[in-house]
Design an enzyme around this catalytic site. Sequence first.
Site, PDB file in Angstrom:
ATOM      1  CB  SER A  57      -0.909   0.014   1.229  1.00  0.00           C
ATOM      2  OG  SER A  57      -0.135  -0.018   2.425  1.00  0.00           O
TER       3      SER A  57
ATOM      4  CG  ASN B 296      -2.935   4.780   1.268  1.00  0.00           C
ATOM      5  OD1 ASN B 296      -3.943   4.940   1.946  1.00  0.00           O
ATOM      6  ND2 ASN B 296      -2.380   3.593   1.110  1.00  0.00           N
TER       7      ASN B 296
ATOM      8  CD  GLU C 234      -4.689   2.609  -5.138  1.00  0.00           C
ATOM      9  OE1 GLU C 234      -4.934   3.821  -5.102  1.00  0.00           O
ATOM     10  OE2 GLU C 234      -3.851   2.070  -4.380  1.00  0.00           O
TER      11      GLU C 234
ATOM     12  CG  HIS D 285      -3.250  -1.249  -2.709  1.00  0.00           C
ATOM     13  ND1 HIS D 285      -3.561   0.079  -2.468  1.00  0.00           N
ATOM     14  CD2 HIS D 285      -3.277  -1.855  -1.496  1.00  0.00           C
ATOM     15  CE1 HIS D 285      -3.760   0.251  -1.178  1.00  0.00           C
ATOM     16  NE2 HIS D 285      -3.589  -0.906  -0.577  1.00  0.00           N
TER      17      HIS D 285
END
Length: 635
Positions: A123, A194, A156, A144
Site C-alpha cells: 500500500s 493514500n 489499484e 493493491h
Amino acid sequence: MDAIARSVPVGVVGAGTMGAGIAQVAAVAGHEVRVYDAAGGSAAAAVEGIFQRLAREVDKGRLLAEEAEDAATRLHAVATLEDLAGCGLVIEAVVEDLEVKRALFTGLEAVCGPDAVLATNTSSLSVDAIAESLAQPGRMAGLHFFNPAPVLPLVEVISGAHTDASVADRLVATAQAWGKTPVRAASTPGFIVNRVARPFYGEAFRLLEAGSADAATVDALLRESGGFRMGPFELADLIGHDVNLAVSRSVWEAFGRDPRFTPSVLQERLVADGRLGRKTGRGLYVTDEPRPEPSTADPVAGLPTTWTGSGGFDPSAPGWSLGTDEVSLRLTDGRTAAQHTGGGPRTVVLVDLALDYAGASRVGIAAPEHAPKEHVDAAVGFLQGLGLAVTVLPDTPGLVVARTVATLAAAAADAADSGVATAEDIDTAMRLGVNYPRGPYEWGTALGWHWVAGVLDALAAAEDPVRYRVSAQLRDRAANGEPALETAEKLPPGIVLARRAAEAMLAGDAASRTLGMTLDDVVPGAAHVSMRVRADMVNGHGICHGGLIFTLADTAFAVACNSYNRSTVAQSAEVTFLAPAREGDLLVAAAQERHRNGRSGLYDVTVYRDDTTIAEFRGRSREIPGTLVPDEEDT
C-alpha cells in the site's frame, strides 16, 4: 488483453487478513489457489478461516452451497515457496518491509515460470524498489486490494517504470473478471488513494490543534454538510491511528518531507499514548461512551425574515449572495469574514461549503470576531428556518468543509498532473476506495479551479505558504479554464454503455428520484446507489421503514442487472434486515452479479452505513428482448 484464465492456478503469499481475503476472491472467481506463509501452520489456519467465511456466506444466502463447495475444493495451503511453481499469478501480501519483499520476489522468480505475473499488494512501498533485484522486472506490478478484499470493489493496478504494459493490462482484465473495479496508477508514493486522501485527515488535525473546532464538530460538518460517510476523526479511530499515521509518515518521507504531507503532532501523541482508536477502546473518542455532541447554535426566533439576493439559498452558485440591510451571507472563498466585511456597511457572514445544500442537515458559518450579536443571530435564525442545524465557527480561513474539499481537489489535480493516474481513475478510486461522496477532481471542476486556488492562496497567506502552495498547473487551470476530464469515449466501451443504460433507466424511475437516490458508480454487472434517510422516512421509533431500504437495494439490483444494456426483469428477490437505519444515515447499496462460469443473473446486494451492514438482499433476474439505449456500435 484477456484475463488470466480460470484454469491457471493463483498463488498468494502471506496468510494474514489481506492475503486470506485475496485468496477467497480468487477461489470464488474459479481459480485453484495455493496459499503460502513462512510461519508454520499459518497458511492452513487461513484456509480453514476462508472455509468458515464461505459457509457464513451460504448461511446468509449470498453464495450458493455448491459455489462455496467448489471454491473450497480449489483452496490449498502449501508448505514451501517451491509449491507455487506452475502458478500463472502470484500475489504477495506480507509485512510492509522493503527488504522482506525483495527477498521474497527473488525467491519467487527462481520458482515461477518466465510467463508468470508477480504482483505485490503493497500500500505504500515503491513497486520499482521491490522489483529492483529481479532479472525480469517487467513481469512485476502492484495489485493493491482494499480491506476487506472480498467486499470492497476497488483494486489499484500499479505500474512501475519497468512493468510491461501487457502485464498491467492483464491484471486490469483479471481484476474485472474477479468482480472488482480496477484503476491504473503509476508507482509513486501513496499511489492514488493514500496520496490524495492525506488532506482529509491533515486539515482536520490542523483545525483541532489550532482550537478552531472540536473533533465531534469537524466530523459532523464533513458528514452532514460535506456528505462524507464518516468524519476524519471517527474514520481514523476506526482504521487505527497507528495505521493512519504510518501511511502519512510514509508518504511524507517519500516526498522528501514535503510540508503538504506533514503528519499531525497530535496524532503522533495519540499513538505514543496508546490511544489507537477502536482497537484499544480509546482514540479521539471513547468507544464505549456516547459520542460528544457537535457545536450547534441555540434556536433563534423572532428575527427579520426578509432576505433578498441572487437565486435564493444556493451558496454553490458563483457570485451567490443573500442579505438584509445589515447582514450579507456569502460562500466562503478562503478569506475570513473580517476580510470580506472590511469597513463596509454590512456584516458579512460566511457560509461553509456543502455537497448539496438541499440535502444537507447542518451548515457551518463564521462572522467577524466583533460582529454585533444580532447580526450573527439573524443569520443563524434564517438558516435554522431552512431546517438546518447551524454551527458557528471561529473566523478561520476556509472554515471546515471548504478547506478540506479545496485541498483534496488540489491533491487530485496534482496527482493527475504528475501522471499518477487519469482524473477519471482518481475520482473512481476515491469514491470506491474511501467512499467519498464525489470524486475530488470532479468536485474541483464543479466549484471552479479559480475557487480552489483562491482557498489555497488564503490559507497560504494566513497559515503556511509552502503547505498550501498552488502548483503552476493548478494556477493555469484557475486562469485559463479547466482541461477536460477523461472523456467517456476513453473509458472501456462496456463501462460507457453501462453508464448510459443506468442513466436511461433511472431517468424513468420517479420513485428513486423522489427518495433522493444517487447513482455513485456502475460497471457491467455491478452498481453502487446511495440514499440519505430523511425525517419522512422513519417510523415512530425513529427507524427507517424497511420497505424503503428494500427499495434502495432493489434499485441497485435493477441498475446492475441492466448494466449490460439488455432489458432485464426481476424473477425473485429477498432481503434480510440486520441493523436499523435512522434519520441522517447515508445508506449505500452495493450490487454485484454472482458469476458462475459466465453471467448468472443472480445478484448480491449489501446495504451498509459506514462500517455497519444494514441489510442483505439477493435477487434473480432474466433478460427479455430489447435494450435501454441504442448500442453505439449498431448506430
